[in-house]
Design an enzyme around this catalytic site. Sequence first.
Site, PDB file in Angstrom:
ATOM      1  N   GLU A  73       0.848  -1.208   0.000  1.00 33.90           N
ATOM      2  CA  GLU A  73       0.000   0.000   0.000  1.00 33.90           C
ATOM      3  C   GLU A  73       0.880   1.254   0.000  1.00 33.90           C
ATOM      4  OE1 GLU A  73      -0.038  -2.617   2.010  1.00 33.90           O
ATOM      5  OE2 GLU A  73      -1.967  -2.847   3.031  1.00 33.90           O
ATOM      6  N   CYS A 105      -0.501   0.340   7.790  1.00 31.40           N
ATOM      7  CA  CYS A 105      -0.951   0.845   6.490  1.00 31.40           C
ATOM      8  C   CYS A 105      -2.350   1.445   6.568  1.00 31.40           C
ATOM      9  CB  CYS A 105      -0.952  -0.285   5.463  1.00 31.40           C
ATOM     10  SG  CYS A 105       0.716  -0.772   5.031  1.00 31.40           S
ATOM     11  N   ALA A 175      10.530 -38.712  -4.859  1.00 27.05           N
ATOM     12  CA  ALA A 175      10.589 -39.121  -6.265  1.00 27.05           C
ATOM     13  C   ALA A 175      10.547 -40.636  -6.256  1.00 27.05           C
ATOM     14  CB  ALA A 175      11.875 -38.616  -6.905  1.00 27.05           C
ATOM     15  N   SER A 189      19.634 -45.869  -7.111  1.00 28.37           N
ATOM     16  CA  SER A 189      18.469 -44.990  -7.220  1.00 28.37           C
ATOM     17  C   SER A 189      18.617 -43.925  -8.306  1.00 28.37           C
ATOM     18  CB  SER A 189      18.243 -44.286  -5.876  1.00 28.37           C
ATOM     19  OG  SER A 189      19.356 -43.462  -5.572  1.00 28.37           O
ATOM     20  N   TRP A 191      18.749 -42.991 -12.130  1.00 26.26           N
ATOM     21  CA  TRP A 191      17.716 -42.114 -11.610  1.00 26.26           C
ATOM     22  C   TRP A 191      16.365 -42.734 -11.832  1.00 26.26           C
ATOM     23  CZ3 TRP A 191      19.495 -38.288  -8.702  1.00 26.26           C
ATOM     24  CH2 TRP A 191      20.759 -37.771  -8.960  1.00 26.26           C
ATOM     25  N   LEU A 225      22.209 -31.162  -1.174  1.00 23.84           N
ATOM     26  CA  LEU A 225      21.115 -30.378  -0.593  1.00 23.84           C
ATOM     27  C   LEU A 225      21.168 -28.909  -1.003  1.00 23.84           C
ATOM     28  CD1 LEU A 225      21.074 -31.900   3.021  1.00 23.84           C
ATOM     29  CD2 LEU A 225      19.824 -32.667   1.006  1.00 23.84           C
ATOM     30  N   ARG A 228      21.101 -26.556  -7.557  1.00 26.30           N
ATOM     31  CA  ARG A 228      22.205 -26.456  -8.520  1.00 26.30           C
ATOM     32  C   ARG A 228      21.723 -26.180  -9.936  1.00 26.30           C
ATOM     33  NH1 ARG A 228      22.997 -30.680  -5.434  1.00 26.30           N
ATOM     34  NH2 ARG A 228      22.699 -32.294  -7.010  1.00 26.30           N
ATOM     35  N   GLU A 312      13.111 -34.010   2.508  1.00 31.45           N
ATOM     36  CA  GLU A 312      13.503 -34.854   1.360  1.00 31.45           C
ATOM     37  C   GLU A 312      13.753 -36.309   1.733  1.00 31.45           C
ATOM     38  OE1 GLU A 312      16.147 -33.666  -1.602  1.00 31.45           O
ATOM     39  OE2 GLU A 312      15.404 -31.607  -1.726  1.00 31.45           O
ATOM     40  N   SER A 320       8.045 -39.955  10.623  1.00 33.66           N
ATOM     41  CA  SER A 320       7.887 -39.183  11.871  1.00 33.66           C
ATOM     42  C   SER A 320       7.070 -37.919  11.633  1.00 33.66           C
ATOM     43  CB  SER A 320       9.254 -38.776  12.438  1.00 33.66           C
ATOM     44  OG  SER A 320      10.040 -39.915  12.661  1.00 33.66           O
TER      45      SER A 320
END
Length: 381
Positions: A73, A105, A175, A189, A191, A225, A228, A312, A320
Amino acid sequence: MPSEVSEFILPQSMILPFETVIPEELMQEAIRLARKAEYQTEPNPIVGALLADPQGNILSSGFHQKPGKAHAEVMALQGFEQVPPEATLYVTLEPCSHFGKTPPCAELLLQKQVKQVVVGCLDPNPLVAGRGVALLREKGVQVKVGLCEQDCIDLNPVFNKHIVTHLPYVTLKAATSLDGKIAMPSGESQWITGAEARAYGHLLRSRHQAIVVGSQTLLKDNPQLTNRIEPGQRQPIRIAFSSLGNIQEETSFLQNQETQRIVVAGCEIKDKQLQFLQSMGVKVLVAPTARPAVRWALEELYTLGICSLLVEGGAELVGSFLQEGLVDQLCLFLSGKLIASPEAPAWCGNLGISHLADVPHFKFKSVKPMGDDLLITGYLQ
Ligand SMILES: [Zn+2]
């Protein structure tokens, strides 16, 4: 007038008054403005605002760019001492009524003599929650609330969650093969999903403030992690859950010190291990229990300013989070490959639930083809 021309003149009753058409377009424009700062304003929401004349011409506009910077605003009204009396301010979120890092505001709107305001949705912040609108109405401003309401609410899933619960918004990312497996029985794994899905996974990382994995994942996969794929995008804080803090020195988690790293450990962590992690520049949160509870960790991480988390894996940590009911969103990359082996690991660990009525249930929101894979997005009911 020749009759073939007059046919094209709409009878008066069919001409819509512009108020029923244009306001939604103006609010959609405010939404587009808000999105310019997507993923850049945490812990604040993204907000867009614009001032329009009765013909729907936009006189000025603005959006909230960064925490500590002017609210939308303020940006939209900065060119005016007083706004023209017939102008209407469109804003995606209720104007604030409290002093945060910037003054309220709602007061600014009164000062600039805004006479008409259209608000997309109310602010869920308990400090505002309707007070901004009430203040404006008290002072005689005409306020309409709820134009394109769901679109405006959907701008800020992270804010809407954390401002009410004081917990980060949690996204689970997985995935998997067609049968929900994340690797072959041998552990192979790379891919399961294709390049496009993996690239989108990197983008998801930069869309969260922090990324979380379990210690087993660090041990087995040694993931970097980091994002990239999208250069220039933010890199998430990296967090590992490890009861005893047993993280190998050569892991990328400890070696790459570019972004902040946090280990969530249990109370049985050895002093030597604690000191070692600290000497590697890691912040260690020590839970009061041997195995850190997810809720405890999320409360601690929220006090450190973390409002959004991407989980991930591995399967045990995911389990959990689900057992404690602390998941908001699921992003599942589903491959067409079928592994079909009971020894192959699944993306979620054993939840130990006996009845179908008690299992976590994701409500699917969208399914998008992504290369040869599908991205399925859902929300935990
Ligand atoms: Zn404000």
